[in-house]
Design a protein around this motif. Structure first.
Motif, short mmCIF file in Angstrom:
data_model
loop_
_atom_site.label_atom_id
_atom_site.label_comp_id
_atom_site.label_asym_id
_atom_site.label_seq_id
_atom_site.Cartn_x
_atom_site.Cartn_y
_atom_site.Cartn_z
N HIS A 218 0.84 -1.20 0.00
CA HIS A 218 0.00 0.00 0.00
C HIS A 218 0.88 1.25 0.00
N SER A 219 0.48 2.21 -0.79
CA SER A 219 1.25 3.46 -0.90
C SER A 219 0.79 4.52 0.08
N TYR A 220 -0.41 4.34 0.63
CA TYR A 220 -0.97 5.36 1.52
C TYR A 220 -1.18 4.80 2.92
N SER A 221 -1.51 5.66 3.84
CA SER A 221 -1.76 5.28 5.23
C SER A 221 -3.27 5.12 5.44
N LEU A 222 -3.63 4.21 6.31
CA LEU A 222 -5.04 3.96 6.61
C LEU A 222 -5.37 4.45 8.01
N LEU A 223 -6.35 5.32 8.10
CA LEU A 223 -6.83 5.82 9.39
C LEU A 223 -8.22 5.25 9.64
N VAL A 224 -8.42 4.70 10.83
CA VAL A 224 -9.71 4.12 11.20
C VAL A 224 -10.22 4.86 12.44
N LEU A 225 -11.43 5.35 12.35
CA LEU A 225 -12.08 6.03 13.48
C LEU A 225 -13.21 5.16 14.00
N LYS A 226 -13.20 4.90 15.31
CA LYS A 226 -14.27 4.16 15.95
C LYS A 226 -15.05 5.11 16.84
N THR A 227 -16.32 5.25 16.55
CA THR A 227 -17.18 6.15 17.32
C THR A 227 -18.08 5.33 18.23
N LEU A 250 -19.65 0.64 26.56
CA LEU A 250 -19.43 1.25 25.25
C LEU A 250 -20.21 0.49 24.18
N ASN A 251 -20.88 1.24 23.34
CA ASN A 251 -21.60 0.66 22.22
C ASN A 251 -21.26 1.44 20.96
N ALA A 252 -21.13 0.73 19.86
CA ALA A 252 -20.86 1.40 18.60
C ALA A 252 -21.97 2.40 18.32
N ASP A 253 -21.58 3.59 17.92
CA ASP A 253 -22.54 4.66 17.68
C ASP A 253 -23.14 4.52 16.28
N ALA A 254 -24.32 3.96 16.22
CA ALA A 254 -24.98 3.74 14.93
C ALA A 254 -25.51 5.03 14.33
N THR A 255 -25.54 6.11 15.12
CA THR A 255 -26.11 7.37 14.63
C THR A 255 -25.05 8.33 14.11
N ALA A 256 -23.77 7.97 14.22
CA ALA A 256 -22.71 8.86 13.75
C ALA A 256 -22.80 9.07 12.24
N THR A 257 -22.78 10.32 11.82
CA THR A 257 -22.86 10.66 10.40
C THR A 257 -21.89 11.78 10.08
N ASP A 258 -21.75 12.06 8.79
CA ASP A 258 -20.91 13.17 8.32
C ASP A 258 -19.51 13.08 8.93
N VAL A 259 -18.94 11.90 8.89
CA VAL A 259 -17.64 11.67 9.52
C VAL A 259 -16.52 12.18 8.62
N VAL A 260 -15.65 12.98 9.20
CA VAL A 260 -14.51 13.53 8.49
C VAL A 260 -13.24 13.12 9.23
N ILE A 261 -12.28 12.56 8.48
CA ILE A 261 -10.98 12.19 9.03
C ILE A 261 -9.91 12.91 8.23
N MET A 262 -9.20 13.80 8.87
CA MET A 262 -8.13 14.56 8.21
C MET A 262 -8.64 15.20 6.91
N ASP A 263 -9.78 15.88 7.00
CA ASP A 263 -10.38 16.61 5.88
C ASP A 263 -10.90 15.69 4.77
N LYS A 268 -17.93 4.47 5.82
CA LYS A 268 -18.49 3.69 6.92
C LYS A 268 -18.47 2.21 6.55
N ILE A 269 -17.75 1.42 7.33
CA ILE A 269 -17.70 -0.02 7.05
C ILE A 269 -18.59 -0.81 8.00
N ALA A 270 -19.00 -0.19 9.10
CA ALA A 270 -19.91 -0.82 10.06
C ALA A 270 -20.39 0.27 10.99
N ASN A 271 -21.39 -0.02 11.80
CA ASN A 271 -21.85 0.97 12.76
C ASN A 271 -20.70 1.40 13.67
N GLY A 272 -20.40 2.68 13.66
CA GLY A 272 -19.36 3.21 14.52
C GLY A 272 -17.94 2.97 14.04
N VAL A 273 -17.75 2.50 12.80
CA VAL A 273 -16.39 2.26 12.29
C VAL A 273 -16.27 2.93 10.92
#
Length: 572
Positions: A218-227, A250-263, A268-273
């Motif tokens: 892989h040429s790029y870095s992968l960032l994963v955010l868990k809400t 702790l429960n995965a936040d199924a309502t998280a939307t409009d997620v931005v990581i480093m602009d 979304k690959i699963a609820n809260g991920v």
């Protein structure tokens, strides 16, 4: 509203590779110069190249090849929502490949016009294969290096006079291969996952074929955010005390939307991920935002121990948003061994709980450990015959239990310098309506009343200044404030000290001491109960007090003039 962020864990994965095996077949192994330049083997019997693939995930663990995965019923796809951090290809994926002779030299040249040739992934009688475009055939040559990249884009060029490393690095500089600022769908995310590889063909078990093995990285870095949403895990059965706000489920936040990581708009690959691919950068932080429960959550966290993200590296970040209230919380009664905090809240530390050890982030906050559960008012008589009956404690509505401090007073001072009996002094100077013999208790849990009587003596007797046990407890209170809804720290009676040691009240043994020492060992600056005997507030005579031997749990009559240690307690 902006909630404080909480980091729970950070994971790094290196050496992300995708191994592509390219079995090659050619008409002969003794090609002419004409065959080298035109791509037509001397035998005029070209054998088409069959390309197979195997894959590795971000943790560099071996996984089933796509062919094996298909036969085992497991998904053979590169769609992230199905495979997590595993890299796999799916039907229709396209890669570009170049064939270069004399790569990295001034005579480097593209061979057979294999110049950004498109390979398509699919299935055939050969299994999962990569197939070049129609009318294009790949051949084996000893001095040809193949360079490939994924995903395929038109008009990608290379400089064959550059080295392999320079060529593979150049793909990340191409405008067409930059990570998208919008990766919010599987297609957009996958299209941003640039991978490169190079290699030369080798012999295979079939003499009519050659194999080309390409290890993609892989040429790029992968960032994963868990809400997550953090809700109260426990609540008191009657709601009369509160658990620490960090005792949450702790429960995965199924309502998280409009997620931005480093602009970048994340996928979304699963609820809260959520995940996003970014170019490697020297920055040492991750930042972004998302919306949940009508709140805009912003986060900005340093990459601990890192100067930045490298190609092929995975970084996971977790945001836990506290949700107020106890809806859905499990009722849990107070237990011996629970941790008591300066704000009066409880951290489950009972022997049978999963939260036996407070997190390090709050480990310095517990001020004591619960050693008795139950009310301290006149008339209670629990199993074992221990008579509670503290005459004054009920005024503070302390109905939950008793707490022993995590810290103590270890001093060379005496219980008292004066051999005068406080009980004798009380005959002429009564305190409230209490008996003058109140200090000569019979093992009741009345340390609070005893301490009040001793303070009355210290403040009103001409010899009061010599009562060091009171000057010490007062100094302890000054530096160790107790919650307002508690009794405040006091000197335990011998009944309370016996309960601390034995765990059974007026009994011998050290089961209680063993349990409490185990819990105190989990608290920063927790001082174990290993100095004996301990001061108590129970007087035996003018020259003696009643102590408790921490080796046996038995009571022990001690001279007031001997130096002792003391461990404060409180009721709540």
């Amino acid at each position: 509203m902006k909630y404080p962020k909480h980091s729970f864990f950070i994971l790094f994965y290196f050496c992300i590779t995708l191994a592509i095996l390219l079995p090659v077949a050619s008409g002969c192994t003794d090609e002419s110069e004409e065959a080298m330049e035109t791509g037509i083997p001397a035998t005029n019997m070209p054998v088409p190249l069959i390309v197979h693939s195997t894959v590795k995930n971000f943790t560099n663990e071996n996984h089933l090849s796509d062919q094996d995965a298909a036969s085992s019923g497991q998904p053979a796809t590169r769609v992230p929502i199905e495979d997590g951090n595993i890299t796999k290809f799916s039907e229709g994926d396209a890669a570009g490949i170049f064939a270069v002779r004399n790569i990295g030299t001034s005579t480097g040249v593209i061979v057979d016009n294999i110049n950004n040739t498109k390979l398509l992934y699919g299935t055939s009688s050969e299994g999962s294969t990569w197939t070049p475009e129609a009318a294009v055939t790949l051949y084996y040559y000893e001095d040809v290096t193949y360079v490939a990249y994924y995903p395929y884009k038109e008009n990608i060029t290379i400089d064959p006079t550059k080295s392999v490393n320079e060529i593979t690095a150049s793909f990340a500089t191409k405008t067409e291969l930059q990570p998208a600022t919008d990766q919010s769908t599987g297609e957009l995310y996958t299209a941003s996952d640039l991978m490169t590889a190079s290699g030369q063909a080798t012999d295979s078990s079939d003499p009519t074929k050659k194999t080309l093995s390409l290890a993609f990285t892989h040429s790029y870095s992968l960032l994963v955010l868990k809400t997550n949403v953090a809700k109260a895990k426990y609540k008191a059965p009657d709601g009369s005390f509160k658990y620490h706000p960090k005792v949450t489920a702790l429960n995965a936040d199924a309502t998280a939307t409009d997620v931005v990581i480093m602009d970048i708009k994340a996928y979304k690959i699963a609820n809260g991920v959520f995940r996003a691919l970014i170019k490697p950068a020297p920055g040492d932080y991750i930042s972004g935002s998302y919306t949940t429960h009508k709140m805009l959550i912003k986060y900005n966290e340093a990459l601990a121990g890192m100067a930045g993200l490298a190609a092929g590296q995975l970084f996971e970040y977790e945001v836990n948003v506290p949700i107020p209230g106890t809806t859905g919380a499990t009722e849990r009664a107070l237990q011996v061994g629970d941790f008591y905090f300066a704000d009066g809240t409880i951290w489950p530390g009972g022997i049978d709980t999963a939260e036996a050890d407070p997190p390090k982030t709050i480990k310095d906050s517990p001020i004591g450990v619960v050693f008795m559960v139950g009310a301290l008012h006149d008339g209670d008589r629990p199993s074992g015959g221990l008579y509670f009956g503290d005459p004054l404690i009920s005024a503070y509505e302390c109905k939950h239990g008793l707490v022993v401090s995590k810290d103590g007073i270890s001093t060379s001072q005496k219980w008292s310098e004066n051999p005068e009996s406080v009980a004798y002094w009380l005959q002429d100077n009564p305190y409230l309506d209490l008996s003058s013999n109140i200090l000569v208790d019979t093992g009741t849990l009345q340390g609070y009343t005893n301490t009040k009587v001793l303070e009355y003596y210290a403040d009103n007797s001409s010899s009061g200044s010599q009562l060091h046990i009171i000057s010490n407890i007062r100094q302890f209170r000054q530096y160790n404030p107790a919650p307002a809804n508690s009794s405040g720290w006091y000197v335990p009676s011998y009944g309370e000290m016996s309960l601390i040691v034995s765990g059974k009240g007026k009994d011998t043994g050290t089961a209680g001491l063993t349990l409490l020492n185990a819990q105190l060992g989990k608290v920063y600056f927790g001082l174990k109960l290993n100095q004996y005997p301990f001061w108590t507030s129970s007087e035996y005579s003018g020259t003696q007090m009643i102590g408790v031997n921490t080796d046996t749990g038995a009571i022990q009559i001690e001279l007031k003039a001997n130096p002792k240690s003391m461990r404060p307690v409180l009721a709540f």
